[in-house]
Each structure stands twice: as C-alpha cells, then as structure tokens.
Design an enzyme around this catalytic site. Structure first.
Site, PDB file in Angstrom:
ATOM      1  N   ARG A  80       0.851  -1.190   0.000  1.00  0.00           N
ATOM      2  CA  ARG A  80       0.000   0.000   0.000  1.00  0.00           C
ATOM      3  C   ARG A  80       0.884   1.235   0.000  1.00  0.00           C
ATOM      4  O   ARG A  80       1.697   1.434   0.893  1.00  0.00           O
ATOM      5  CB  ARG A  80      -0.893   0.012   1.241  1.00  0.00           C
ATOM      6  CG  ARG A  80      -2.051   0.985   1.139  1.00  0.00           C
ATOM      7  CD  ARG A  80      -2.642   1.311   2.502  1.00  0.00           C
ATOM      8  NE  ARG A  80      -2.387   2.714   2.825  1.00  0.00           N
ATOM      9  CZ  ARG A  80      -2.396   3.216   4.046  1.00  0.00           C
ATOM     10  NH1 ARG A  80      -2.595   2.424   5.090  1.00  0.00           N
ATOM     11  NH2 ARG A  80      -2.180   4.491   4.254  1.00  0.00           N
TER      12      ARG A  80
ATOM     13  N   HIS B 149      -2.621  11.457   1.454  1.00  0.00           N
ATOM     14  CA  HIS B 149      -2.093  11.188   2.784  1.00  0.00           C
ATOM     15  C   HIS B 149      -1.551  12.486   3.371  1.00  0.00           C
ATOM     16  O   HIS B 149      -0.346  12.720   3.417  1.00  0.00           O
ATOM     17  CB  HIS B 149      -0.992  10.120   2.723  1.00  0.00           C
ATOM     18  CG  HIS B 149      -0.693   9.505   4.058  1.00  0.00           C
ATOM     19  ND1 HIS B 149      -0.638   8.145   4.249  1.00  0.00           N
ATOM     20  CD2 HIS B 149      -0.441  10.058   5.267  1.00  0.00           C
ATOM     21  CE1 HIS B 149      -0.352   7.896   5.511  1.00  0.00           C
ATOM     22  NE2 HIS B 149      -0.218   9.045   6.160  1.00  0.00           N
TER      23      HIS B 149
ATOM     24  N   GLU C 236      -7.062   8.467   6.668  1.00  0.00           N
ATOM     25  CA  GLU C 236      -7.404   9.132   7.926  1.00  0.00           C
ATOM     26  C   GLU C 236      -7.908  10.568   7.729  1.00  0.00           C
ATOM     27  O   GLU C 236      -7.284  11.534   8.186  1.00  0.00           O
ATOM     28  CB  GLU C 236      -6.211   9.098   8.873  1.00  0.00           C
ATOM     29  CG  GLU C 236      -5.780   7.687   9.226  1.00  0.00           C
ATOM     30  CD  GLU C 236      -4.599   7.619  10.170  1.00  0.00           C
ATOM     31  OE1 GLU C 236      -4.383   6.545  10.770  1.00  0.00           O
ATOM     32  OE2 GLU C 236      -3.882   8.634  10.322  1.00  0.00           O
TER      33      GLU C 236
ATOM     34  N   ASN D 160      -7.548   1.682  10.277  1.00  0.00           N
ATOM     35  CA  ASN D 160      -6.217   1.817  10.879  1.00  0.00           C
ATOM     36  C   ASN D 160      -6.390   1.696  12.391  1.00  0.00           C
ATOM     37  O   ASN D 160      -6.978   2.582  13.019  1.00  0.00           O
ATOM     38  CB  ASN D 160      -5.595   3.171  10.532  1.00  0.00           C
ATOM     39  CG  ASN D 160      -5.358   3.336   9.042  1.00  0.00           C
ATOM     40  OD1 ASN D 160      -5.539   2.406   8.263  1.00  0.00           O
ATOM     41  ND2 ASN D 160      -4.941   4.518   8.635  1.00  0.00           N
TER      42      ASN D 160
ATOM     43  N   TYR E 215      -4.584   0.868  16.130  1.00  0.00           N
ATOM     44  CA  TYR E 215      -3.337   0.745  16.877  1.00  0.00           C
ATOM     45  C   TYR E 215      -3.547   0.516  18.369  1.00  0.00           C
ATOM     46  O   TYR E 215      -2.818  -0.236  18.991  1.00  0.00           O
ATOM     47  CB  TYR E 215      -2.497   2.021  16.726  1.00  0.00           C
ATOM     48  CG  TYR E 215      -1.884   2.237  15.374  1.00  0.00           C
ATOM     49  CD1 TYR E 215      -0.596   1.783  15.080  1.00  0.00           C
ATOM     50  CD2 TYR E 215      -2.576   2.916  14.377  1.00  0.00           C
ATOM     51  CE1 TYR E 215      -0.016   1.999  13.843  1.00  0.00           C
ATOM     52  CE2 TYR E 215      -2.011   3.133  13.128  1.00  0.00           C
ATOM     53  CZ  TYR E 215      -0.732   2.676  12.861  1.00  0.00           C
ATOM     54  OH  TYR E 215      -0.170   2.890  11.628  1.00  0.00           O
TER      55      TYR E 215
ATOM     56  N   GLU F 200      -3.843  -0.440   8.694  1.00  0.00           N
ATOM     57  CA  GLU F 200      -2.622  -0.079   9.427  1.00  0.00           C
ATOM     58  C   GLU F 200      -2.686  -0.700  10.815  1.00  0.00           C
ATOM     59  O   GLU F 200      -3.738  -0.705  11.454  1.00  0.00           O
ATOM     60  CB  GLU F 200      -2.463   1.442   9.584  1.00  0.00           C
ATOM     61  CG  GLU F 200      -1.987   2.174   8.370  1.00  0.00           C
ATOM     62  CD  GLU F 200      -1.717   3.656   8.637  1.00  0.00           C
ATOM     63  OE1 GLU F 200      -1.400   4.012   9.799  1.00  0.00           O
ATOM     64  OE2 GLU F 200      -1.824   4.452   7.698  1.00  0.00           O
TER      65      GLU F 200
END
Length: 516
Positions: free
Chosen positions: A69, A113, A159, A363, A365, A423
C-alpha cells in the site's frame, strides 16, 4: 497462530520522499517547523524510495509479502494542484507499479495522505473551500485513467479525521489552524473549521468514487427508469436497480448499437438512447474505498454516563466519516452536540455519499479508557492505563483486545462492510542503534497478539479480507519526524541502508508457512 479462514497478510508503507510542494511545506519556515517537527526534520528525502523503489520491492518479495500500500502525492502529479501535469511524477508511479507487478506484488494505491498541494492552500485555503472538491476529483480521475489498468485497489483518503481534527481543531498537523484556546495557532476556528473541512473531504471522496464507478469500474448501475421500467430478464436472472457485470453488460451494449444477446425479454429503448453517456471508458475491474483511523474507546466504568462518553468518542472519530456513507447522515450524537455548525448536504449530495465505498480500511493501533466529566472542552477524557503498556510515544498503548472490539463494532454498527485492516503496528525510539533496533521482540509480541484478536473477530463473522502492518521501513512519521521507528526494517538515517529486523523474519516465516 493458524489462520483457518483464508485472508491475505499484506505489508504497508507510505511513500513520503523527494521534494514536493505540499501544505506541510508551510512548516519549512524555521520558527513554525521547530515548533512542530523535532530536529527540523522534513519529508523531502525520508527513506528515498523514489530512487530505491526496486531495492524495497525486492526486499518485500524476499520477505514473502503479497501486496504493497503506497500513497500517490497529489503535488507530484499536479504541482499547482490543477492544470499542468508533471509527467516525471507520472513516470515514477508507472515504474513503481510496473515493478510491483513484475515481482508479483499487488499494488494498493491511496490518493491522499495529508499532503494537499501548497498552491491550493494559498489559492483558496485548501479544504476550507468547496472549490477543492472538483480539483480533488479531477486529480483522482487522472490517476484512475493513468494507473487504473494495473491498480485494482484504490482508497481516496488516509485518515480524513486526522486531516480535519489535527489540522483545524488543535493545529498539530498542517496547515496548523485552531482557536487560540485550543493550541498555539495564528489563525483558525476550532468550533467550525473541522466540520467544514470534513464536509469537503466526504464530498471529495464521494465525487471521486462516483467518477470511478461511472467511468472506469467494471460494474454499471442500471436504474429502472433508464430501462423504461421494464421487467428485464437475462438468463433467468432478474436485474432491477442492480449492478451489472461485464458479461451482462456486453449483452446489453455494443459499440454500434444495442443487441439482445442471451435474453428472454428486454425493453431497451431508453437505455440504448443514452448508451454513449453511461458506457464506461474502461472496464478496470477494480474497487475503491476509504481509510479511517479507529482508536477503540472503552468506558472506564459500567455507568451510563461513561458508556455514553465512550460512544460519543467513537462517533466523533470513526462515525464522523463512515456513518454518512452507510446511513446518509452524521451520527445523532454529532448532530445534537455540533448542531448548525455541521454543514448541510443537499439531497443529491446525500445520495452520492451514501454507499460510496466498496470496502473500508481501518487503521487500528490502540485503545483508551474514557469517562464522562461534564463542563470540560473534551467530550470524553481518556485514561491511558499502566505505563508498561506504552509502546514508545505517549499515544500508543499496546491493547490488543481493542482490535477485536474495534473490528466487531464496525461489523455490528455498520452492516459488516468488507474491511481491510489497513494499518497496525508499534514504534521504538528513533535514536535506537542498529544492534538494539534489530532486536524488536516486543514488536513481534505486538503483532502476534493483535493478529490473534483479529482472527477472533473474523471467526465471529467480521468480513475482514486483508491486513497491512505499519510499516515496512522506519520512516518520516509526520509530526514525530525521525524520532519514532515503526518499521520492521531498520533504516540508518545517515546512509539510508536497510536492515531487516527480527519482526521482518517473523513475518517471512509466517508467510512461508501459509498460515492464513
């Protein structure tokens, strides 16, 4: 950990290298840059993948990775945001895509991005202006046309919440706008601008998806009105207000008129009349979605107030951008709290936004505990937990069960869309020496624990079809600069030489065993 249901383990890195004029270039001004990025770090060279892409792709192949990606830089294609094309930039992405395919690695292209062309920021304040919607759609359209014959997986934004909130609420990211009481900014309005920006991001996403579907994607939506409200049957399959694939489309359309093909009954007068306007330029057989960040918010107690605080947090993070796509409006909590500061959509815009994704990237985390505390600026207060759960930077706590809860939340609340875990990873200090940096045992534990939770979510019905780890290489991490290392491959900041870490070998071993 055996993956009993087939899904693809993938690898991810975002390419941020070579000098391009983006909105972050505002921060080259010494005083601002020193305030935001440690040690005046910039992304002009970063890991220099512009020149080292073959080396990096060969490295991916040696580690058994199946997909990559990357992000296309708007400014590398259109230095001024619109108008004149920089063909040298186009040639670079062609080389990158072609070599990925040559080495048997599937490209996943992201169109944005955090890097708005600086020219558009200066011209009309970028995302604060509705003029950006068309300019972004034109840029996306150009990329579909140039690369879509080989790229079959597209995402519009990485995002978007970060763009709106960190760029216009607290000023942590470019263009660094906020109200004075919310951050050290020279201009901005934290009460209105994040919602204006988010509105334009959502519309830009929807217009780009509309362009892709109408001009490039293999499927065509045939509306009942276009078929003169006829009952259409093809090989016994009733097609009414439905997506029609390439075989069915060939039965319906021909270059020089309409023909019946294999059909039982079909009234095509209205459809044939407008065939030139609705026939796609190409049948690229691709798909398109969006990438959303999702911290899992867990209520600190079982109280109703804390549960409502956690739900507010989820709505203002992931719901802000996925709720309009699935249901056609903002979450009720946002409507109640933000009120008339939320921009209105026309009926046509609502219809365009709704269902404007083939998949969603998540994404994921970390997770935070939240509790309700009235009369504060924050909607919910986060409690980070024990320090031994901290990765390196203060925002990233290792909470693997948050992965399961985040994915199953999307499954349950948003009609179980096709998901890619786009992610996931943890960081080490940027100043780690090579011997210390290569021994990243804790990162292996992180991935093993998070993938185990993801496997559980899949077993419980979550429609997850892929996973990307962040990231292949240590890299320029935006506001953190080079002080944080997320890569499974160590990069010497001085020489830019690559050294696979223990975690890279762990992934190589898993992929060689085909445990997925």
């Amino acid at each position: 950990m055996k993956m009993e249901r087939a899904w693809t383990v993938l690898m991810v890195i975002v390419a941020i290298q070579c000098a391009v004029a983006g909105a972050w270039d505002h921060y080259k001004e010494p005083l601002i840059f020193k305030r935001l990025v440690p040690n005046n770090g910039t992304g002009e060279v970063a890991v220099d993948q512009y020149h080292r892409y073959k080396e990096d792709i060969n490295l991916m192949k040696s580690l058994n990775f199946e997909a990559y990606r990357f992000s296309i830089s708007w400014s590398r294609i259109f230095p001024d945001g619109t108008g004149k094309v920089k063909w040298k930039g186009v040639a670079y992405y062609n080389r990158l895509i072609n070599y990925l395919l040559k080495r048997g690695i599937t490209p996943y292209a992201n169109l944005y991005h955090y890097d708005l062309p600086l020219a558009l920021e200066k011209k009309y304040q970028g995302w604060l202006s509705d003029r950006v919607v068309k300019d972004y759609a034109d840029y996306a359209d150009f990329c579909f046309k140039m690369f879509g014959d080989r790229v079959k997986n597209w995402t519009t934004f990485n995002e978007p919440r970060v763009v709106a909130a960190l760029g216009y609420d607290n000023g942590f990211h470019a263009p660094g706008r906020c109200s004075k009481e919310y951050g050290n900014c020279t201009a901005g309005n934290s009460g209105t601008e994040p919602y204006i920006v988010a509105h334009h991001l959502i519309l830009s996403h929807a217009v780009a998806v509309q362009r892709y579907r109408e001009k490039y994607q293999v499927m065509m939506l045939v509306f009942q009105s276009e078929l003169s409200r006829s009952a259409m049957m093809i090989d016994g399959l009733g097609l009414n207000d439905r997506w029609i694939g390439p075989q069915a489309f060939s039965w319906l359309m021909a270059e020089e008129g309409c023909y019946t093909g294999r059909r039982r009954a079909l009234e095509m007068s209205s459809f044939c009349k407008h065939r030139k306007e609705i026939k796609p330029d190409k049948e690229q057989k691709g798909r398109i979605g969006n990438l959303l960040d999702f911290v899992w918010y867990e209520p600190l107690t079982r109280s109703k107030a804390d549960n409502l605080a956690a739900q507010r947090s989820r709505d203002f993070q992931v719901g802000w951008f996925i709720h309009p796509i699935v249901y056609g409006d903002y979450p009720k909590t946002m409507q109640n709290i933000v009120g008339d500061r939320l921009p209105n959509c026309t009926k046509e815009q609502v219809e365009m936004v709704k269902e404007s994704m083939d998949f969603v990237g998540i994404n994921q985390y970390t997770a935070y505990y939240v509790y309700d505390k009235p009369n504060l600026k924050s909607l919910a207060i986060k409690r980070t937990g024990k320090l031994d759960l901290l990765a390196y930077y203060e925002w990233l706590y290792k909470v693997s069960w948050g992965m399961y809860k985040a994915v199953t939340y999307i499954k349950g609340r948003y009609e179980n869309p096709t998901m890619i875990l786009s992610e996931n990873g943890m960081d080490y200090p940027g100043n780690d020496t090579l011997p210390k940096g290569l021994y990243d045992k804790e990162r292996i534990n992180f991935y093993n624990n998070y993938l185990t939770e993801l496997k559980m979510a899949i077993d419980d019905g979550a429609n997850v079809v892929g996973y990307f780890a962040w990231s292949l290489l240590d890299n320029f991490e935006w506001r953190l600069g080079y002080t944080s290392r997320f890569g499974i491959v160590y990069v010497d900041w001085r020489t830019l030489k690559r050294y696979p870490k223990m975690s890279a070998m762990w992934f190589k071993h898993i992929l060689a065993r085909k445990w997925y």
